[in-house]
Design an enzyme around this catalytic site. Sequence first.
Site, mmCIF file in Angstrom:
data_model
loop_
_atom_site.group_PDB
_atom_site.id
_atom_site.type_symbol
_atom_site.label_atom_id
_atom_site.label_comp_id
_atom_site.label_asym_id
_atom_site.label_seq_id
_atom_site.Cartn_x
_atom_site.Cartn_y
_atom_site.Cartn_z
ATOM 1 N N HIS A 151 0.826 -1.212 0.000
ATOM 2 C CA HIS A 151 0.000 0.000 0.000
ATOM 3 C C HIS A 151 0.856 1.255 0.000
ATOM 4 C CE1 HIS A 151 0.960 0.694 4.218
ATOM 5 N NE2 HIS A 151 0.509 -0.517 4.538
ATOM 6 N N CYS A 159 3.230 -4.722 6.761
ATOM 7 C CA CYS A 159 2.959 -4.680 5.318
ATOM 8 C C CYS A 159 4.168 -4.115 4.573
ATOM 9 C CB CYS A 159 1.727 -3.820 5.045
ATOM 10 S SG CYS A 159 0.225 -4.464 5.804
#
Length: 431
Positions: A151, A159
């Site tokens: 992202h 992440c």
Amino acid sequence: MIANLLRAGLLTAAVALAGCNAAEIEQVTTVGTVKAEKQLSAKRVAELQKKGMTRTSPIIARIFKEEAKLEIWKQKTNGRYDIVASYNICKMSGKLGPKFIEGDRQAPEGFYTVRPSQMNPNSSYHLAFNIGYPNAYDRANGRTGSNLMVHGACSSSGCFAVTDREIEEIYAFGRDAFRGGQTEFQVQSFPFRMTAANMARYRNDPNFEFWTMLKEGYDQFELTKVPPKVDVCEKRYVFNRIPEGTATFNPTGACPPSAQPNTLTTAYQSYAKNYDAAFAVAAKKGDKVPPKPSIAGLQEANIVSDWTKKRARGERISIEPPSMNADGTITQTSQMGRIDSPAGRKQAALDAAAAQKAKAEAEKKALELAKAEEKKRLEEEAKAAAEAAKVAESAPAAEPSVVPASAEAPPAEGSGFLSGARKRIVNIFGS
């Protein structure tokens, strides 16, 4: 028609997918649709055409943690893939090594699959796609976690984060590939480039066996430039294997009889000989570049996960998560803090109220103790006085002393009653 169905699928998926490890539910917005529809630049499209690719040809993504790189590869007209873009991963939590459990702050390693429903145009982190953790291998080995993304926003808790501008282009690569007919694309996540030199550097790492398993898929892609067919049996990855007859792969069951294409087997055997020789040389020379820290298995994952839970509750904990050393000891920063969040502020208020209550109770007890001590002192003094009076009353009375007459001194002349009367008569009648 395909584009419309895809867009509808992407927007519907936004309700279920949020940013990295976030719990909020996203709402479909016009802004999200606009940023998710940004097109590749004319310069980028021209570069693709020079390499024999189209804007909508299939892709794969490759991630290398140690270098903090994310690569996009696209398929050429000959069926092989070539790299078209490389991005710096600006934020990535955890260490080298796989993800074990929810909250261990590890970014996954392995082979993952992204489908249209995993694309999130309305992420709190600008744009995102879920890499598909846990996969069949992770589930077979009891590993847990959710919402592991690539992202934007350059912020991460497990992440892979890039800048907003970069995620727009990465997202566009995936979106266009789906619109071109690709039904899913592969994400290969590695701790480092799995060269002989790097593998020798990490030969004593507790994750080495896991990495050796991943390396087979890595090597086969390097040889063929085609994403490997990935299956799981006996709780391990197997690559490019075709089962005999109607047999299938069971992630937790025994591996069925299978074979690889002869050309691949021959090429891999030749590659393996060269690799073994290079590994031996690298191991003998020693490590010029020291290896980076890696997670020490499930035990460390549990320790970090517990830290994460306390952090989510807003408790006062170390600023950085604890870390397990090679000898099994735990290291954590002495600097303490509390996350500035609604939970953290609520917990801070509760802590302050509890401290105030404890202070008030301590002051009350101190006052009660002081009163009790004063009462005891007064009682002891009164008791002592009563005992003294009792002793005085029981003592015999003292007899008056008698002075013998012979011991009395003669009265002085002009003194006494007669002397006074004489003076008064003289005053009345004169001398």
